[in-house]
Design a protein around this motif. Structure first.
Motif, short mmCIF file in Angstrom:
data_model
loop_
_atom_site.label_atom_id
_atom_site.label_comp_id
_atom_site.label_asym_id
_atom_site.label_seq_id
_atom_site.Cartn_x
_atom_site.Cartn_y
_atom_site.Cartn_z
N ALA B 209 0.84 -1.20 0.00
CA ALA B 209 0.00 0.00 0.00
C ALA B 209 0.87 1.25 0.00
N ASN B 210 1.78 1.30 -0.98
CA ASN B 210 2.58 2.50 -1.25
C ASN B 210 2.25 2.91 -2.68
N LEU B 211 2.03 4.20 -2.89
CA LEU B 211 1.57 4.67 -4.20
C LEU B 211 2.70 4.71 -5.21
N ARG B 220 3.20 10.27 -4.95
CA ARG B 220 3.69 8.91 -5.13
C ARG B 220 4.95 8.71 -4.27
N CYS B 221 5.24 7.46 -4.05
CA CYS B 221 6.32 7.07 -3.15
C CYS B 221 7.68 7.56 -3.66
N GLN B 222 8.50 8.05 -2.76
CA GLN B 222 9.82 8.59 -3.08
C GLN B 222 10.94 7.56 -2.85
N TYR B 223 10.58 6.32 -2.60
CA TYR B 223 11.57 5.25 -2.42
C TYR B 223 12.60 5.59 -1.34
N ARG B 224 12.06 5.93 -0.17
CA ARG B 224 12.94 6.19 0.97
C ARG B 224 13.02 4.99 1.90
N SER B 225 11.87 4.28 2.01
CA SER B 225 11.77 3.13 2.93
C SER B 225 12.04 3.50 4.38
N ILE B 226 11.38 4.58 4.79
CA ILE B 226 11.44 4.98 6.19
C ILE B 226 10.01 5.19 6.70
N CYS B 227 9.09 4.42 6.13
CA CYS B 227 7.66 4.68 6.30
C CYS B 227 7.22 4.77 7.76
N ALA B 228 7.72 3.89 8.61
CA ALA B 228 7.20 3.83 9.98
C ALA B 228 7.51 5.08 10.81
N GLY B 230 6.51 7.81 9.73
CA GLY B 230 5.45 8.69 9.26
C GLY B 230 5.93 9.31 7.95
N CYS B 231 5.01 9.50 7.02
CA CYS B 231 5.40 9.98 5.69
C CYS B 231 4.58 11.20 5.34
N SER B 232 5.23 12.36 5.30
CA SER B 232 4.45 13.58 5.02
C SER B 232 4.05 13.67 3.55
N TYR B 233 4.60 12.82 2.69
CA TYR B 233 4.10 12.74 1.32
C TYR B 233 2.74 12.03 1.28
N GLY B 234 2.40 11.37 2.37
CA GLY B 234 1.16 10.59 2.36
C GLY B 234 1.21 9.46 1.36
N ALA B 235 2.42 8.97 1.09
CA ALA B 235 2.59 8.01 -0.01
C ALA B 235 2.27 6.58 0.38
N TYR B 236 2.08 6.31 1.67
CA TYR B 236 1.59 4.98 2.04
C TYR B 236 0.27 5.13 2.77
N PHE B 237 -0.50 4.06 2.77
CA PHE B 237 -1.80 4.13 3.43
C PHE B 237 -1.63 4.16 4.94
N ARG B 355 13.46 0.57 -2.07
CA ARG B 355 12.10 0.08 -2.36
C ARG B 355 11.45 -0.35 -1.04
N PRO B 356 10.27 0.19 -0.74
CA PRO B 356 9.67 -0.11 0.58
C PRO B 356 8.86 -1.41 0.59
N THR B 357 9.31 -2.39 -0.13
CA THR B 357 8.67 -3.71 -0.08
C THR B 357 9.69 -4.74 -0.51
S1 SF4 Z 1 8.16 7.04 3.72
FE1 SF4 Z 1 7.59 5.18 2.64
S2 SF4 Z 1 5.80 5.78 1.50
FE2 SF4 Z 1 6.73 7.66 2.12
S3 SF4 Z 1 7.98 8.21 0.37
FE3 SF4 Z 1 9.24 7.06 1.76
S4 SF4 Z 1 9.14 4.94 1.06
FE4 SF4 Z 1 7.50 6.04 0.11
#
Ligand code: SF4
Ligand SMILES: Cc1cc2nc3c(=O)[nH]c(=O)nc-3n(C[C@H](O)[C@H](O)[C@H](O)COP(=O)(O)OP(=O)(O)OC[C@H]3O[C@@H](n4cnc5c(N)ncnc54)[C@H](O)[C@@H]3O)c2cc1C
Lengths: 179, 560
Positions: B209-211, B220-228, B230-237, B355-357
């Motif tokens: 559930a990453n856009l 859309r997801c910025q490929y940071r993989s630091i989701c937990a 919190g993501c101010s891009y709102g790129a994950y659900f 890649r966050p998956t």
């Molecule tokens: S925090 Fe997760 S969802 Fe948000 S941009 Fe980074 S990888 Fe994508």
């Protein structure tokens, strides 16, 4: 010195720099100056300055002291004395009294033995070396000058040729976890 | 009778957010009650952009602090110095376990619940899963099948955004996917090698559930993989990025944070739920609030805890517990590191971006549920990882050469983690502790769960097959384990108020509605009657959306 007193002695000095300052002031929490010197020397020998800063410029020994004080990785400040013992065995003399070349060869010898298969020695060194690595590669210069740090890659390229001058990413979090 | 609200939703996590969105959009006045603190999207993601050197412990965290306040949470690999503020303090939120039966209960008590920290893996279930209890008898038959949920999966995926590859596998139905994320170079090689050797198996990129494409108000997801963090891009659900703003936009939502629901109040005259009793965690003020319908979305075990605590003359053993099944048949996938293999030959390749998956190898055994050496099945998640500076901790060397060597990315390894289905067994159960209470006088939840023989057999088979696949890839296997991690470790704890056809053996009907209390719905994982082997939250969301629709119709018809 016991880990409890070291920690409580630290008070609000939660940052690595803060701890070292408190260590330098000679609070009861302090590592002895000889212990400090030992940590500094092995850190410097492991990751020297080159075209980028090394362990000393990045306060890596201070991080190691902080990490030991708080038990990062389950390690304890007592490891510093145990490392002194391992080095003395490897180098044939008290490490801090050896000249620079003898120190380098003592550490070299210990390191080889510690990472050999079925190593019989070097437990303290393996622990402290891992803290040196963490401390250095998570410092600003270690993470972003020696290695590359990119918080917002913006895209994913799944297959990129690795060039001779390539530098790894300290911000490859999956690798930091599992690599 | 007039009530304070039309509907009360308890919990603001993955499922509570969904209930609130669906029900407010249908025009109902909803009160969402959350025991934890408020977290505002973006503004309160305080560690989102912190570098390791900004943190006192460089991201590793302070073991002194963790030993004191987070002895359980620290066992979770997503728990770091960046994310520690998104997990509960165990010291303030105790629970008990039976002697010799450890349970790792990983929790987030906050607005958004665990939607802020979840791994976002999103998989549909199939009739291999919904028909399993009936087929082999190890569980009560599900009252629903895939056909009942399919359109609700569509509905949920359309809204949250799930990226993934269509594979046309009956056991893992395709969804309405955004474009998939890419397999990396070593995973492509592994896919080809595994599918060549085992044509019935499939390796595909994690459905997540990453856009990969923008969505209203979300980048859309910025490929940071630091989701937990919190993501101010709102790129994950998360609740904050997605369901909460949608619910708020209706003007029908009221949110109370720092307020714990203590019990559901039952009116013996009408045999209905009248409302809930609450405790303000800051002021300690206790209050009752009424509604026509109650949705429990407190996260499986907490929803059951609330029901167990809702005792009355009519329901001395907990609300809606005439069957005695409440609290029983809890599950959590049995996991083990089935295989790690070193993959040579790709030293000259690397990747760019995070890649966050990972990858998934869907279940391939016992798809018809006829059984054999074991019941049910397992799947794998993992991926190919290239090493970086961590190998400085494992390799010999000091000095300038060593430093130069560590500058480059290192070797590749392929990791396969097995997720085995957990059978629903009555002795795995939640109950109220007979004497211990929390700081507010509430009886503690006791969790008694072990993995059984079948889970062990599944993991043993999974380890053997992982080795076979890694060998097919040409990897040197260095780790292969089949002992299950302590229950709870998969963070897929579920069951305890299972749905079923028979009120004598289940708590809820196929609409997540309590058999014995018509205006009470439990639409989180507590409703699950079996566990399958895929991550469950997408199914919880689909069940919640479906139950919300049903409740709305019944409310409008005056039947609730
Ligand atoms: S925090 Fe997760 S969802 Fe948000 S941009 Fe980074 S990888 Fe994508
Ligand atoms: C690190 C991690 C990774 C995960 N990865 C995945 C994954 O990849 N895929 C997947 O499908 N699942 C994953 N999960 C599981 C997923 O997070 C849960 O299944 C999901 O969050 C459940 O949703 P929920 O609404 O039932 O509960 P939660 O999201 O936990 O929300 C429950 C909320 O209710 C509140 N609450 C509890 N008790 C009360 C009370 N008495 N009164 C008021 N409020 C209360 C809580 O504070 C919380 O905010 C992961 C979980 C974690 C922790």
């Amino acid at each position: 010195m016991n880990r409890r007193t070291l920690v409580f002695g630290m008070g609000a000095a939660a940052s690595a720099g803060g701890l070292w300052a408190c260590v330098r002031r000679g609070d009861r929490a302090a590592l002895s100056s000889e212990q400090q010197e030992l940590l500094a020397r092995v850190s410097d020998l492991t990751i020297p300055a080159s075209d980028t800063p090394g362990a000393m410029e990045t306060q890596t020994p201070e991080f190691v002291a902080l990490a030991l004080a708080h038990g990062v990785g389950g390690h304890e400040p007592a490891l510093v004395d145990r490392l002194a013992g391992e080095l003395e065995q490897a180098g044939g003399g008290r490490f801090t009294r050896l000249d620079a070349a003898a120190q380098a060869s003592a550490l070299q010898k210990l390191d080889e033995a510690a990472f050999a298969q079925n190593a019989a020695t070097g437990e303290a060194w393996r622990a402290i070396k891992s803290l040196i690595a963490t401390g250095y590669y998570t410092s600003e210069a270690g993470a972003s000058r020696e290695l590359q740090y990119e918080l917002v890659p913006g895209r994913f390229d799944p297959d990129v040729p690795l060039t001779a001058d390539a530098r790894a990413f300290s911000s490859d979090w999956t690798s930091v976890d599992f690599g | 009778m007039s009530t304070d609200f039309d509907i009360i939703v308890v919990g603001s996590g993955v499922t509570g957010g969904w209930a609130a969105k669906e029900l407010t959009q249908k025009g109902f006045k909803v009160l969402m009650i959350e025991r934890g603190r408020a977290i505002e999207h973006g503004v309160d993601y305080i560690t989102e952009t912190s570098a390791p050197w900004d943190l006192p412990f460089r991201g590793v965290g302070d073991p002194e602090l963790y030993a004191r306040d987070y002895p359980i949470q620290r066992e979770n690999r997503h728990f770091t110095e960046w994310t520690q503020n998104h997990f509960v303090k165990d010291s303030e939120n105790p629970y008990t376990t039976d002697d010799g039966k450890p349970f790792n209960w990983f929790r987030s008590y906050q607005l958004g619940g665990r939607s802020l920290v979840w791994g976002r893996q999103s998989y549909r279930w199939s009739d291999t899963d919904f028909a399993a209890n009936k087929a082999d008898g190890a569980g009560a038959d599900w009252p629903i099948r895939y056909a009942d949920l399919a359109r609700w999966y569509d509905h949920v995926e359309d809204f949250i955004g799930v990226s993934g590859q269509r594979e046309n596998l009956p056991q893992l139905p395709d969804g309405r996917f955004q474009p998939p994320m890419a397999l990396n170079v070593v995973e492509r090689h592994a896919k080809a090698a595994i599918e060549r050797r085992f044509p019935e198996r499939r390796l595909t990129v994690g459905r997540v559930a990453n856009l990969t494409e923008e969505k209203e108000g979300r980048s859309r997801c910025q490929y940071r993989s630091i989701c937990a963090r919190g993501c101010s891009y709102g790129a994950y659900f998360s609740t904050q990025s997605s369901t909460l703003p949608a619910a708020q936009a209706t003007g029908n939502l009221t949110v109370w944070t720092d307020t714990r629901v203590e019990s559901v109040d039952h009116d013996p005259g009408t045999r209905r739920a009248a409302g809930v009793s609450t405790l303000n965690m800051k002021t300690r003020e206790r209050k009752r609030v009424t509604a026509r319908t109650i949705f429990l979305n407190a996260g499986s075990f907490n929803s059951v805890h609330i029901l167990l605590r809702s005792r009355s003359e009519a329901f001395p053993n907990g609300l809606a517990n005439g069957s005695g099944v409440l609290g029983r048949y809890i599950m959590d996938h049995a996991t083990a590191l089935a295989g790690v293999g070193l993959v040579d030959g790709f030293e000259d390749r690397t990747t760019y971006g995070n890649r966050p998956t990972g990858i998934v190898i869907p279940r391939f055994k016992n798809l018809d549920n006829r059984g054999g050496p074991f019941l049910r099945g397992y799947s794998y998640q993992g991926g190919a990882v290239q090493s970086t500076y961590n190998r400085a901790k494992r390799e010999a060397g000091i000095g300038a050469d060593f430093k130069a060597r560590m500058r480059k990315p290192g070797g590749w390894r392929m990791v396969l983690v097995a997720f085995a289905e957990s059978l629903p067994r009555a002795e795995n159960r939640l109950s109220l502790h007979a004497s211990r209470q929390d700081a507010f006088g509430a009886p503690l939840l006791n969790i008694a769960m072990t993995h059984g023989e079948n889970e062990r057999k599944l993991l043993a088979d999974a380890a053997q097959e992982a080795r076979a696949m890694l060998e097919a890839v040409g990897a040197r296997v260095v780790v292969s384990m089949d002992t299950p991690n302590p229950p709870g470790s998969a963070i897929h704890e579920m069951g305890g108020a299972r749905m079923g056809r028979d009120p004598e053996t289940s708590v809820l009907n196929g609409w997540c509605q309590a058999h014995e209390v018509a205006n009470l719905f439990v639409t989180d994982g507590a409703a699950m009657a079996s566990s399958a082997c895929q991550n469950p939250s997408l199914t919880y969301m689909a069940l919640t959306a479906r139950a919300s629709d049903y409740a709305a119709t019944r409310l409008r018809d005056g039947a609730l």
